[in-house]
Design an enzyme around this catalytic site. Structure first.
Site, PDB file in Angstrom:
ATOM      1  N   LEU A  50       0.884  -1.281  -0.126  1.00  0.00           N
ATOM      2  CA  LEU A  50       0.019  -0.014   0.103  1.00  0.00           C
ATOM      3  C   LEU A  50       0.719   1.337   0.200  1.00  0.00           C
ATOM      4  O   LEU A  50       0.252   2.296  -0.207  1.00  0.00           O
ATOM      5  CB  LEU A  50      -0.889   0.027   1.007  1.00  0.00           C
ATOM      6  CG  LEU A  50      -1.949  -1.137   1.349  1.00  0.00           C
ATOM      7  CD1 LEU A  50      -2.610  -1.072   2.411  1.00  0.00           C
ATOM      8  CD2 LEU A  50      -3.238  -0.710   0.199  1.00  0.00           C
ATOM      9  N   GLY A  71      -3.182  -2.584   5.850  1.00  0.00           N
ATOM     10  CA  GLY A  71      -2.419  -1.809   6.739  1.00  0.00           C
ATOM     11  C   GLY A  71      -2.161  -2.488   8.291  1.00  0.00           C
ATOM     12  O   GLY A  71      -2.445  -3.625   8.454  1.00  0.00           O
ATOM     13  N   ILE A  72      -1.504  -1.630   9.025  1.00  0.00           N
ATOM     14  CA  ILE A  72      -1.126  -1.944  10.307  1.00  0.00           C
ATOM     15  C   ILE A  72      -2.309  -2.044  11.396  1.00  0.00           C
ATOM     16  O   ILE A  72      -3.268  -0.861  11.426  1.00  0.00           O
ATOM     17  CB  ILE A  72       0.021  -0.966  10.925  1.00  0.00           C
ATOM     18  CG1 ILE A  72       1.029  -0.926  10.040  1.00  0.00           C
ATOM     19  CG2 ILE A  72       0.158  -1.441  12.454  1.00  0.00           C
ATOM     20  CD1 ILE A  72       1.707  -2.483  10.071  1.00  0.00           C
ATOM     21  N   HIS A 111     -10.155   2.622  18.008  1.00  0.00           N
ATOM     22  CA  HIS A 111      -9.037   3.149  18.813  1.00  0.00           C
ATOM     23  C   HIS A 111      -8.836   4.791  18.332  1.00  0.00           C
ATOM     24  O   HIS A 111      -8.094   5.404  18.803  1.00  0.00           O
ATOM     25  CB  HIS A 111      -7.876   2.630  18.390  1.00  0.00           C
ATOM     26  CG  HIS A 111      -8.033   1.271  19.350  1.00  0.00           C
ATOM     27  ND1 HIS A 111      -8.056   0.887  20.591  1.00  0.00           N
ATOM     28  CD2 HIS A 111      -8.318   0.116  18.794  1.00  0.00           C
ATOM     29  CE1 HIS A 111      -8.139  -0.336  20.883  1.00  0.00           C
ATOM     30  NE2 HIS A 111      -8.534  -1.161  19.718  1.00  0.00           N
ATOM     31  N   TYR A 134      -1.735   4.299  16.294  1.00  0.00           N
ATOM     32  CA  TYR A 134      -2.578   3.531  15.635  1.00  0.00           C
ATOM     33  C   TYR A 134      -3.806   4.496  15.226  1.00  0.00           C
ATOM     34  O   TYR A 134      -4.302   4.422  14.156  1.00  0.00           O
ATOM     35  CB  TYR A 134      -2.442   2.280  16.125  1.00  0.00           C
ATOM     36  CG  TYR A 134      -3.730   1.367  15.279  1.00  0.00           C
ATOM     37  CD1 TYR A 134      -3.851   1.013  14.184  1.00  0.00           C
ATOM     38  CD2 TYR A 134      -4.875   1.208  16.416  1.00  0.00           C
ATOM     39  CE1 TYR A 134      -4.918   0.300  13.641  1.00  0.00           C
ATOM     40  CE2 TYR A 134      -5.916   0.119  15.822  1.00  0.00           C
ATOM     41  CZ  TYR A 134      -6.109  -0.087  14.427  1.00  0.00           C
ATOM     42  OH  TYR A 134      -7.056  -0.745  13.959  1.00  0.00           O
ATOM     43  N   ARG A 172     -15.051  -6.681  27.799  1.00  0.00           N
ATOM     44  CA  ARG A 172     -15.104  -5.569  27.161  1.00  0.00           C
ATOM     45  C   ARG A 172     -15.701  -5.654  25.645  1.00  0.00           C
ATOM     46  O   ARG A 172     -16.398  -4.661  25.368  1.00  0.00           O
ATOM     47  CB  ARG A 172     -13.661  -5.017  26.887  1.00  0.00           C
ATOM     48  CG  ARG A 172     -13.529  -3.747  25.916  1.00  0.00           C
ATOM     49  CD  ARG A 172     -11.989  -3.287  25.553  1.00  0.00           C
ATOM     50  NE  ARG A 172     -11.939  -2.421  24.440  1.00  0.00           N
ATOM     51  CZ  ARG A 172     -11.494  -2.778  23.304  1.00  0.00           C
ATOM     52  NH1 ARG A 172     -11.300  -4.252  23.063  1.00  0.00           N
ATOM     53  NH2 ARG A 172     -11.609  -2.003  22.280  1.00  0.00           N
TER      54      ARG A 172
HETATM   55  P1  NAI Z   1      -4.552  -7.800  10.133  1.00  0.00           P
HETATM   56  O1  NAI Z   1      -3.603  -7.392  10.551  1.00  0.00           O
HETATM   57  O2  NAI Z   1      -4.812  -9.376  10.502  1.00  0.00           O
HETATM   58  O3  NAI Z   1      -4.593  -7.615   8.466  1.00  0.00           O
HETATM   59  C1  NAI Z   1      -4.231  -6.558   7.980  1.00  0.00           C
HETATM   60  C2  NAI Z   1      -3.536  -6.859   6.748  1.00  0.00           C
HETATM   61  O4  NAI Z   1      -3.075  -5.734   5.868  1.00  0.00           O
HETATM   62  C3  NAI Z   1      -2.377  -7.908   6.795  1.00  0.00           C
HETATM   63  O5  NAI Z   1      -2.745  -9.086   6.239  1.00  0.00           O
HETATM   64  C4  NAI Z   1      -1.206  -7.236   6.553  1.00  0.00           C
HETATM   65  O6  NAI Z   1      -0.231  -8.137   5.797  1.00  0.00           O
HETATM   66  C5  NAI Z   1      -1.636  -6.198   5.680  1.00  0.00           C
HETATM   67  N1  NAI Z   1      -0.721  -5.086   5.261  1.00  0.00           N
HETATM   68  C6  NAI Z   1      -0.089  -4.485   6.401  1.00  0.00           C
HETATM   69  N2  NAI Z   1       0.691  -3.407   5.920  1.00  0.00           N
HETATM   70  C7  NAI Z   1       0.464  -3.402   4.557  1.00  0.00           C
HETATM   71  C8  NAI Z   1       1.054  -2.831   3.493  1.00  0.00           C
HETATM   72  N3  NAI Z   1       1.684  -1.878   3.688  1.00  0.00           N
HETATM   73  N4  NAI Z   1       0.665  -3.051   2.032  1.00  0.00           N
HETATM   74  C9  NAI Z   1      -0.212  -4.019   1.954  1.00  0.00           C
HETATM   75  N5  NAI Z   1      -0.867  -4.786   3.103  1.00  0.00           N
HETATM   76  C10 NAI Z   1      -0.498  -4.702   4.344  1.00  0.00           C
HETATM   77  O7  NAI Z   1      -5.918  -7.113  10.776  1.00  0.00           O
HETATM   78  P2  NAI Z   1      -7.417  -7.339  10.831  1.00  0.00           P
HETATM   79  O8  NAI Z   1      -7.884  -7.740  12.294  1.00  0.00           O
HETATM   80  O9  NAI Z   1      -7.656  -8.202   9.748  1.00  0.00           O
HETATM   81  O10 NAI Z   1      -8.077  -5.878  10.662  1.00  0.00           O
HETATM   82  C11 NAI Z   1      -8.516  -5.302   9.073  1.00  0.00           C
HETATM   83  C12 NAI Z   1      -8.611  -4.065   9.332  1.00  0.00           C
HETATM   84  O11 NAI Z   1      -9.675  -3.489  10.012  1.00  0.00           O
HETATM   85  C13 NAI Z   1      -7.547  -3.049   9.698  1.00  0.00           C
HETATM   86  O12 NAI Z   1      -7.428  -2.088   9.028  1.00  0.00           O
HETATM   87  C14 NAI Z   1      -7.640  -2.872  11.067  1.00  0.00           C
HETATM   88  O13 NAI Z   1      -7.162  -1.628  11.694  1.00  0.00           O
HETATM   89  C15 NAI Z   1      -9.161  -2.670  11.159  1.00  0.00           C
HETATM   90  N6  NAI Z   1      -9.867  -3.115  12.381  1.00  0.00           N
HETATM   91  C16 NAI Z   1      -9.794  -4.323  12.715  1.00  0.00           C
HETATM   92  C17 NAI Z   1     -10.648  -4.781  13.991  1.00  0.00           C
HETATM   93  C18 NAI Z   1     -10.775  -6.138  14.192  1.00  0.00           C
HETATM   94  O14 NAI Z   1     -11.404  -6.331  15.235  1.00  0.00           O
HETATM   95  N7  NAI Z   1     -10.188  -7.099  13.496  1.00  0.00           N
HETATM   96  C19 NAI Z   1     -11.069  -3.853  14.805  1.00  0.00           C
HETATM   97  C20 NAI Z   1     -10.708  -2.402  14.335  1.00  0.00           C
HETATM   98  C21 NAI Z   1     -10.248  -1.989  12.915  1.00  0.00           C
HETATM   99  C1  15L Z   2      -8.469  -2.890  16.483  1.00  0.00           C
HETATM  100  O1  15L Z   2      -8.401  -1.691  16.055  1.00  0.00           O
HETATM  101  C2  15L Z   2      -7.569  -3.884  16.195  1.00  0.00           C
HETATM  102  O2  15L Z   2      -7.362  -3.935  14.767  1.00  0.00           O
HETATM  103  C3  15L Z   2      -8.182  -5.336  16.800  1.00  0.00           C
HETATM  104  O3  15L Z   2      -6.962  -6.101  16.531  1.00  0.00           O
HETATM  105  C4  15L Z   2      -8.605  -5.316  18.095  1.00  0.00           C
HETATM  106  O4  15L Z   2      -7.818  -5.179  18.844  1.00  0.00           O
HETATM  107  C5  15L Z   2      -9.702  -4.333  18.174  1.00  0.00           C
HETATM  108  O5  15L Z   2      -9.402  -3.139  17.384  1.00  0.00           O
HETATM  109  C6  15L Z   2     -10.146  -4.153  19.536  1.00  0.00           C
HETATM  110  O6  15L Z   2     -10.156  -2.945  20.002  1.00  0.00           O
HETATM  111  O7  15L Z   2     -10.719  -5.192  20.047  1.00  0.00           O
END
Ligand code: NAI
Ligand code: 15L
Length: 266
Positions: A50, A71-72, A111, A134, A172
């Site tokens: 990205l 993303g992160i 967050h 973040y 939570r």
């Molecule tokens: P995750 O960390 O499992 O997946 C994120 C993916 O983005 C990873 O596969 C990683 O390789 C990829 N990535 C990271 N940097 C990159 C780059 N520079 N270029 C291309 N790809 C890149 O996170 P998850 O849990 O799947 O979350 C997905 C999205 O939702 C994220 O943006 C996260 O911030 C957001 N989010 C997720 C929550 C949750 O409960 N899972 C809660 C709040 C937000």
């Molecule tokens: C997020 O934003 C994170 O991506 C996810 O890994 C969880 O920690 C979630 O928030 C949370 O607050 O539970």
């Protein structure tokens, strides 16, 4: 839709949404920097960093909608967050502007408001209170999306996801949980309504103990089906309750409020 792009397709949420969102488009274009496995018949695999603007422009070309999960996703060093979540989201919006402004679901996060206390009840128009770099990067993403909407008419759903897991994992999450089913149905509504605009949406199921008010998005017709309350007795029996003065029980962002500022590459 003909082609829907999912970034972050190798991630926790991406791999679940890859299956659930398949009915929304003839073709899913899946992208990540990590391995996404083989493509199914309805899928295109397009690895992409990205932070690479030219690569992101090629990635977005030909897509009718974008679910931006890449993303992160936790607290990390500023350098890592800048590449994935600041440069990355700018590159995505510039690519969308160049290629017909496909609707975007932006995975923002709770967050952005993590330093509100758990007894506070929030509406989407209240000031942000990010709980780390973040969270600040997600505030940046939301601000960028608002600017692209006001200036160029780019539509986005800014989904402040709570905690998306198969079931709530701690107390939570009785407030922050969103089921994968409800997240997928929200995305379906975002791509179905005639006018989206650029709303901030709380990404939560119909939790009895929820903190966040989604009454401003009635026009989406989204009806979350799940309720974290259904797991309360299981959680009470299996997960220790934090002390009331523990930040985990004090602030909406939970443990993220305790993260330090990490050194480069941390
Ligand atoms: P995750 O960390 O499992 O997946 C994120 C993916 O983005 C990873 O596969 C990683 O390789 C990829 N990535 C990271 N940097 C990159 C780059 N520079 N270029 C291309 N790809 C890149 O996170 P998850 O849990 O799947 O979350 C997905 C999205 O939702 C994220 O943006 C996260 O911030 C957001 N989010 C997720 C929550 C949750 O409960 N899972 C809660 C709040 C937000
Ligand atoms: C997020 O934003 C994170 O991506 C996810 O890994 C969880 O920690 C979630 O928030 C949370 O607050 O539970």
């Amino acid at each position: 839709m003909k082609r829907l792009l999912i970034t972050g397709a190798a991630g926790g949420l991406g791999s679940v949404m890859r299956r659930r969102l398949a009915p929304l488009a003839q073709v899913l274009r899946l992208s990540d920097i990590a391995d996404m496995g083989p493509a199914a018949a309805n899928e295109e695999i397009v690895p992409c960093d990205l932070a690479d603007g030219a690569a992101v422009a090629r990635l977005v070309e030909g897509c009718d909608g974008i679910v931006h999960l890449g993303g992160i996703s936790v607290e990390r060093s500023y350098g890592l967050i800048r590449a994935g979540n600041i440069d990355g989201v700018f590159n995505l919006y510039e690519a969308a502007r160049a290629h017909g402004r496909p609707r975007i679901v932006f995975a923002s996060s709770n967050h952005t408001v993590g330093f509100y206390r758990q007894e506070e009840r929030l509406t989407a128009d209240m000031p942000t209170r990010p709980d780390g770099l973040y969270g600040v990067s997600k505030v940046f993403g939301e601000a960028l999306a608002h600017m692209y909407h006001d200036k160029f008419g780019q539509e986005s759903a800014l989904v402040r996801i709570g905690s998306c897991t198969e079931k709530p994992l701690n107390h939570r999450m009785l407030s922050t949980w969103i089921s994968p089913r409800d997240f997928a149905s929200l995305i379906e509504r975002v791509f179905s309504v005639p006018r989206l605009g650029c709303p901030v949406i709380w990404g939560i199921s119909a939790n009895a103990a929820g903190w966040w008010d989604n009454s401003h998005i009635g026009y989406l017709g989204w009806r979350p089906q799940d309720n974290a309350e259904d797991w309360r007795s299981e959680l009470d029996a299996t997960v220790p309750r934090p002390a009331p003065d523990d930040p985990v029980a004090e602030f909406q962002g939970g443990v993220f409020t305790r993260d330090p500022i990490y050194a480069e590459n941390g």
